[in-house]
Design a protein around this motif. Structure first.
Motif, short mmCIF file in Angstrom:
data_model
loop_
_atom_site.label_atom_id
_atom_site.label_comp_id
_atom_site.label_asym_id
_atom_site.label_seq_id
_atom_site.Cartn_x
_atom_site.Cartn_y
_atom_site.Cartn_z
N ALA A 39 0.83 -1.20 0.00
CA ALA A 39 0.00 0.00 0.00
C ALA A 39 0.87 1.25 0.00
CB ALA A 39 -0.91 0.01 1.22
N ASP A 40 0.43 2.26 -0.72
CA ASP A 40 1.09 3.56 -0.69
C ASP A 40 0.85 4.18 0.69
OD1 ASP A 40 1.85 6.23 -0.92
OD2 ASP A 40 1.08 6.43 -2.96
N PRO A 41 1.92 4.45 1.47
CA PRO A 41 1.71 4.99 2.82
C PRO A 41 1.06 6.36 2.83
CG PRO A 41 4.05 4.99 2.24
CD PRO A 41 3.35 4.22 1.17
N PRO A 67 -10.76 1.29 4.77
CA PRO A 67 -11.70 0.23 4.37
C PRO A 67 -12.75 0.76 3.40
CG PRO A 67 -11.27 0.11 6.72
CD PRO A 67 -10.63 1.38 6.24
N GLY A 68 -12.91 0.06 2.29
CA GLY A 68 -13.91 0.44 1.30
C GLY A 68 -13.45 1.46 0.29
N ALA A 69 -12.29 2.06 0.50
CA ALA A 69 -11.78 3.06 -0.45
C ALA A 69 -11.05 2.37 -1.59
CB ALA A 69 -10.84 4.03 0.27
N PRO A 70 -10.97 3.02 -2.76
CA PRO A 70 -10.17 2.45 -3.85
C PRO A 70 -8.72 2.27 -3.41
CG PRO A 70 -11.53 4.26 -4.64
CD PRO A 70 -11.63 4.28 -3.14
N LEU A 109 -8.40 -4.88 -2.73
CA LEU A 109 -7.85 -4.53 -4.04
C LEU A 109 -8.97 -4.54 -5.06
CD1 LEU A 109 -5.02 -3.96 -5.37
CD2 LEU A 109 -5.17 -6.30 -6.25
N ASP A 110 -9.33 -3.37 -5.56
CA ASP A 110 -10.45 -3.25 -6.50
C ASP A 110 -10.00 -3.61 -7.91
OD1 ASP A 110 -9.79 -0.39 -7.89
OD2 ASP A 110 -9.23 -0.38 -5.77
N TRP A 111 -10.96 -3.74 -8.82
CA TRP A 111 -10.67 -4.20 -10.17
C TRP A 111 -9.83 -3.20 -10.96
CZ3 TRP A 111 -9.32 -7.54 -13.30
CH2 TRP A 111 -9.58 -7.52 -14.67
N VAL A 112 -10.02 -1.91 -10.72
CA VAL A 112 -9.20 -0.90 -11.43
C VAL A 112 -7.73 -1.10 -11.09
CG1 VAL A 112 -8.69 1.56 -11.64
CG2 VAL A 112 -11.07 0.78 -11.62
#
Length: 385
Positions: free
Chosen positions: A45-47, A53-56, A91-94
């Protein structure tokens, strides 16, 4: 040099712990001649990203790709965009599409396979045709990247299917479309409760019958099947039933040493999340196996099993936290953060035991850094150590 620190104990206090193991041999290796071995890699993850939670997902691409180069340098292949990379858990699809494209572009000699699923669909029950369309969209991304597809077990398919025939409709369609042999994916409900009854039956034996029929009818289109049931006997039984040329990729993070070693006649290849955490030990063990040195193979893998059982303990879906934790301790990422805020998925005592077992398994490759970073974690956690 002696290294020690105070670690949370099972009794709720602190106890002094002195590191006992030197790191497993860490060098570069050629890919194993005897086994195909995929490490299912996590994402960093980018710090500075809003990875709530729930964010892109906001991914640290530099460290994410550097970790894959580390795995490739050890002779391991990378299973990309799998559940270890938090598919369906942050991890979202984008971001997944970008991950597949970036990783596949760097993979040496095609040593990459990528997860193809349906997680771009929202929650709820979708028509079977929508499930097929989602799979097809993701399969196109994998093929455009030049990566081998792994047809992931799908929550949406499990919710939509009314019978084994529905699974056959979906998989027959996809296997008929793929331009190269795929890896099938059987993920047990301990990894994802939404996959209970996958393949159309609550009975693992009946489900195995369905899978074997599917593979027999599409053998030329199937490279192998990854099985993550945490039941060695079920895996061995299925392995014996596969047609010639179709591999069994173990996803059993509890019993992998014996399954990879095999019984003298048949063996499992590997597609494992734990290999991302124990990569130097796994690479050295596979080299020993290539050389016929089973004593060294056993000695290298044996202490990693208690660590793996700790990381994959219930609730098993949160094993990803342990993978990222060890990557942070070993300097592969700047912070102990995860997309979706999943670093909170394990308690401080759980992580302390993971630290102990990682030391005893010889997979803390930078012990001084690991001690320093765990002390920082204790401070952040409110522990005066």
């Amino acid at each position: 040099m002696s290294l020690e620190l105070n670690l949370p104990s099972a009794s709720g206090g602190l106890e002094k712990y002195q590191l006992v193991s030197s790191a497993a041999v860490s060098t570069t290796y050629e890919a194993s001649r005897e086994r195909l071995a995929f490490a299912a890699a996590h994402v960093v993850a980018d710090p500075l990203g809003d990875n709530a939670p729930g964010a892109p997902a906001v991914v640290d691409w530099d460290h994410t790709l550097a970790f894959r180069r580390h795995l490739w340098s050890l002779g391991l292949s990378v299973a990309e965009a799998m559940d270890t990379a938090q598919r369906g858990m942050g991890l979202d699809w984008v971001a997944t599409q970008e991950l597949i494209r970036r990783s596949a572009a760097e993979a040496p000699d095609g040593r990459i396979a990528v997860g193809v699923g349906t997680d771009q669909l929202g929650p709820g029950v979708h028509p079977l045709d929508a499930v097929i369309a989602a799979y097809e969209e993701q399969l196109a991304v994998a093929e455009a990247a030049g990566a081998q597809p792994i047809l992931m077990a799908s929550r949406a398919l499990c919710a939509a299917a009314g019978s084994p025939d529905d699974y056959r409709k979906v998989y027959d369609r996809l296997l008929g479309q793929s331009s190269r042999p795929v890896i099938l994916h059987w993920l047990g409900s301990m990894f994802d409760p939404a996959l209970e009854g996958y393949w159309g039956s609550d009975s693992l034996d009946t489900a195995a019958d369905i899978v074997v029929d599917l593979i027999n009818d599409n053998a030329a289109a199937v490279d192998g099947i990854k099985v993550s049931l945490l039941d060695a006997s079920k895996e061995v039984a299925l392995r014996k039933r596969l047609p010639d040329g179709v591999r069994l990729y173990t996803g059993d993070d509890f019993n992998y040493p014996e399954l990879i070693k095999g019984d003298g006649e048949l063996h499992s290849d590997a597609l494992l999340g734990i290999f991302a955490a124990i990569a130097p030990a796994a690479a050295a063990a596979l080299q020993a196996l290539d050389e016929g040195d089973l004593a060294t193979y056993d000695a290298l893998f044996a202490p990693t099993v208690p660590l793996s059982r700790q990381i994959f303990s219930a609730p098993t879906p949160y094993y990803k936290t342990g993978i990222a934790f060890l990557a942070w301790l070993n300097g592969h990422q700047p912070g102990f953060g995860m997309v979706g805020g999943l670093q909170t998925g394990r308690s401080l005592p759980h992580l302390a035991e993971t630290f102990r077992l990682a030391d005893q398994a010889g997979v803390l490759t930078k012990p001084e850094l690991a001690v320093h970073r765990f002390r920082q974690l204790l401070v952040v956690g409110g522990v005066d150590a």
